[in-house]
Design an enzyme around this catalytic site. Structure first.
Site, mmCIF file in Angstrom:
data_model
loop_
_atom_site.group_PDB
_atom_site.id
_atom_site.type_symbol
_atom_site.label_atom_id
_atom_site.label_comp_id
_atom_site.label_asym_id
_atom_site.label_seq_id
_atom_site.Cartn_x
_atom_site.Cartn_y
_atom_site.Cartn_z
ATOM 1 C CG PHE A 139 -1.879 1.212 1.175
ATOM 2 C CD1 PHE A 139 -3.106 1.102 0.548
ATOM 3 C CD2 PHE A 139 -1.535 2.436 1.743
ATOM 4 C CE1 PHE A 139 -3.981 2.185 0.477
ATOM 5 C CE2 PHE A 139 -2.399 3.519 1.685
ATOM 6 C CZ PHE A 139 -3.622 3.392 1.053
ATOM 7 C CG ASP A 226 6.246 3.402 1.643
ATOM 8 O OD1 ASP A 226 6.364 4.081 2.683
ATOM 9 O OD2 ASP A 226 5.155 3.226 1.075
ATOM 10 C CE LYS A 255 0.687 6.078 7.727
ATOM 11 N NZ LYS A 255 -0.654 6.610 8.040
#
Length: 407
Positions: A139, A226, A255
């Protein structure tokens, strides 16, 4: 005379586009690893805004720093230098061993920038149609390009045609990677999460990471990792790939980097650091003074308070306690596995468990469920062992109850 009880406030957003499956909860304020809703109910936060609230809520060192910055300047255009961009970039270069940084506002933007870097890298080598290796269950975001790189047909449905140029392979299988790319001169990069988040908290093996690094070196590909969810100290190192002793060429972050203030970054090593030139990429809000101050202060506080060590210690304690409490369920296969590192843990059940999000919230615990059957725990990195024990005490009985229910 008895005082009137406060009126219950309904949590509803009828004028907001219906893009989230929300619980009927609206949070009002927080302190540490605790939050309260608008009706005064208290919750232990084991979700941390989905791995965002690194320092928890209302941190006594972060809040005054952000108040100070807001009183000075919140935003300025990237037509001008933003001093804390250089401060934060230099720190990220120091922590990663890479070379330079592009700042944006979200993980999606960071991943989109990484994909553009890979394509430009290919075009600069004379490759007209560059291809990027991506992974099953991955994702990377919900823009058209990052959605195309994502390995979840459910979130892709209804948004075709997807972007071309992706080759999908399974996790932790270097032979499959070599077979999928054999004889293909258009491959320019391999792109994956060091630990998949939305895909079910699936870690990449350290040996596999080293094998892919070697393959990228051999084939002159970019290794793009990532670290949007698993980075920024969550596993007990600054970046999850560091457990394998390697360095990527491109590393998207977001984040937890700003403890709740929107921030994204792409950290690049020598092979990728000078691919972009002025006009190749940009963003209005990326690197603005408020976000940069949040990033600088977040890292400073993490270092001062030893939060990497805390994530490793408390995470190991939490994982062990979950294993003890769910030992019978693990033995029977009702709980398939408890996996992850540090304070990024997944409890994989043998049945769908989405209803546990509401059941846990009713008991005063915030969690999420991803990949239909995996309970995800990504609390603030300030969580204590005592709070971890509270998570276990609330969550494990709910898991056992769910597993005992007949379909």
């Amino acid at each position: 005379m008895t005082a009137a009880l406060p009126k219950h406030i309904e949590a509803a957003s009828p004028h907001v586009m219906n893009t989230y499956g929300r619980l009927p909860i609206a949070l009002s304020h927080g302190q540490g690893c605790r939050v309260w809703d608008v009706n005064g109910k208290e919750y232990l936060d084991a979700l941390g805004g989905i791995a965002v609230n690194t320092l928890g809520h209302n941190h006594p060192k972060l809040v005054p720093a952000l108040q100070d910055q807001i009183a000075k300047i919140i935003h300025s255009s990237n037509y001008y230098h933003v001093p804390n961009q250089e401060v934060l970039a230099a720190k990220l270069v120091e922590l990663s061993g890479l070379e330079n940084v592009f700042f944006c506002s979200t993980g999606l933007e960071a991943n989109e920038a990484a994909l553009k870097l890979a394509r430009k890298f290919g075009h600069d080598k004379g490759i007209e149609r560059p291809e990027i290796v991506v992974y099953e269950k991955a994702f990377h975001g919900r823009s058209i390009a990052t959605l195309s790189a994502t390995g979840n047909p459910k979130v892709q449905a209804g948004f075709g045609p997807l972007v071309e140029g992706f080759i999908r392979v399974p996790l932790n299988d270097v032979a499959a990677l070599e077979t999928a790319t054999a004889g293909n001169p258009n491959v320019v990069a391999v792109f994956f999460e060091a630990i998949q988040g939305e895909g079910g908290v699936n870690p990449m093996d350290a040996d596999y990471l080293r094998q892919v690094r070697a393959l990228c070196d051999k084939r002159d590909w970019l290794l793009m990792i990532d670290e949007v969810q698993c980075g920024m100290g969550r596993t007990g190192k600054w970046f999850a790939h560091q457990w394998a002793g390697i360095k990527p060429d491109v590393m998207p972050l977001a984040k937890g980097l700003g403890s709740g203030v929107p921030i994204g970054a792409v950290v690049a090593g020598p092979k990728a650091a000078h691919i972009f030139a002025p006009g190749n990429h940009g963003t209005t809000f990326g690197g603005n003074p408020l976000a940069m101050r949040a990033g600088v202060e977040t890292i400073r506080i993490m270092e001062e308070e030893g939060l990497l060590a805390n994530a490793a210690t408390v995470g190991a304690h939490l994982k062990s306690a979950l294993g003890r409490e769910l030992a019978a369920e693990l033995a029977s296969g009702a709980v398939k596995e408890i996996r992850g590192m540090g304070l990024m843990l997944g409890i994989d059940l043998a049945k769908p468990c989405g209803d546990l999000v509401k059941r846990a919230a009713d008991k005063g615990l915030l969690i999420s469920v991803t990949a239909d059957s995996v309970i995800r725990l990504v609390p603030p990195l300030i969580m204590t062992q005592a709070e971890a024990d509270e998570v276990v005490a609330i969550l494990c009985p709910l898991i056992k109850q769910l597993l005992a229910e007949k379909p």
